[in-house]
Design an enzyme around this catalytic site. Structure first.
Site, short mmCIF file in Angstrom:
data_model
loop_
_atom_site.label_atom_id
_atom_site.label_comp_id
_atom_site.label_asym_id
_atom_site.label_seq_id
_atom_site.Cartn_x
_atom_site.Cartn_y
_atom_site.Cartn_z
N CYS A 40 0.83 -1.21 0.00
CA CYS A 40 0.00 0.00 0.00
C CYS A 40 0.86 1.26 0.00
O CYS A 40 1.59 1.52 0.96
CB CYS A 40 -0.90 -0.06 1.23
SG CYS A 40 -1.63 1.48 1.74
N CYS A 43 0.24 3.80 2.81
CA CYS A 43 0.73 3.24 4.08
C CYS A 43 2.23 3.54 4.24
O CYS A 43 2.70 3.84 5.33
CB CYS A 43 0.52 1.72 4.13
SG CYS A 43 -1.20 1.22 4.00
#
Length: 119
Positions: A40, A43
Site C-alpha cells: 500500500c 501506508c
C-alpha cells in the site's frame, strides 16, 4: 518505536475480543493502531510519520502496526475495508477510527481529542 502486533499480542495488549463482547481496553496507556499492508503506497507515506510520533510521544502513547494481509481476522474484526486505517484507543471510552494517510498535524489533533494526550 512502533511495534507490529499479531492477533495473540493484540488480545493481550489492546482488546481481547474473544472473551469480551463489549470494548475493554487492556493497555496501560493510550494506543494508536495502524492497519496497513506492505503493497500500500499511502501506508508507506504514513509509516515515517508514525515513527516520528512514536519518538515524540514516547511514554505517553503506544503505536502499533497490524499487517492486514497477515492478520486478516483482526482486520475483519474491526471492519477494515480501506488502508491505511488507524484505530485510536483512549484509556477511557470507545476507540475511534480514522482513514487515509493523514498529515502529522491531523494525527496530533486526533491524538489530543480522542486520546487526550499532547507533547
Amino acid at each position: 518505536m512502533t511495534e507490529n502486533l499479531t492477533k495473540e499480542t493484540f488480545l493481550k495488549k489492546v482488546f481481547n475480543f474473544e472473551e469480551n463482547k463489549e470494548w475493554k481496553f487492556e493497555g496501560n496507556k493510550p494506543v494508536l493502531i495502524d492497519f496497513y499492508a506492505d503493497w500500500c503506497g499511502p501506508c508507506k507515506t504514513l509509516a515515517p510519520i508514525l515513527e516520528q510520533l512514536s519518538d515524540e510521544y514516547e511514554g505517553k502513547v503506544d503505536i502499533y502496526k497490524i499487517d492486514t494481509e497477515a492478520e486478516q481476522e483482526l482486520a475483519a474484526a474491526f471492519g477494515i475495508r480501506s488502508i491505511p486505517s488507524m484505530l485510536f484507543c483512549p484509556m477511557e471510552g470507545q476507540p475511534e477510527m480514522a482513514n487515509g494517510a493523514l498529515p502529522k498535524a491531523e494525527l496530533e489533533r486526533i491524538m489530543a481529542d480522542v486520546l487526550k494526550i499532547t507533547k
